[in-house]
Design a protein around this motif. Structure first.
Motif: not given
Length: 98
Positions: A11-26, A55-66
């Motif tokens: 679960l930590s790897l899943f979450s950290a990967g989503l955050i890393a993806s968001h940061a790299l995209d930015a 953590w819970w950042m719905p806007e960030m997660l929605a962006g990753r899902i999109a």
């Protein structure tokens, strides 16, 4: 991240990967961002995670899902996650959003 693998902190790897993806995209590193996104969503799909860990950042997660839906990354799981989490689509033109 190697330590997280050794203790099966999926679960930590899943979450950290989503955050890393968001940061790299930015930072404009789209290829690397999509690699992290694909790895994270594959892990989430395998374990059917409905939420992120710690953590819970719905806007960030929605962006990753999109982004996943646009790129064809784990589309069935991405749609299921968006639906279960009650996320709003950040792109009204995205037809694949549930």
């Amino acid at each position: 991240m190697e330590g997280a693998h050794s203790i099966d902190a999926a679960l930590s790897l899943f979450s950290a990967g989503l955050i890393a993806s968001h940061a790299l995209d930015a930072l404009g590193q789209r290829v690397e961002a999509e690699r992290w996104l694909a790895e994270s969503l594959a892990l989430g799909a395998a374990r059917d995670y409905a939420l992120t860990g710690g953590w819970w950042m719905p806007e960030m997660l929605a962006g990753r899902i999109a982004r996943a839906l646009q790129a064809g990354i784990e589309p069935r799981y991405a749609q299921r996650l968006a639906r279960r989490a009650g996320l709003r689509c950040p792109d009204p033109a995205l037809e694949a959003w549930p």
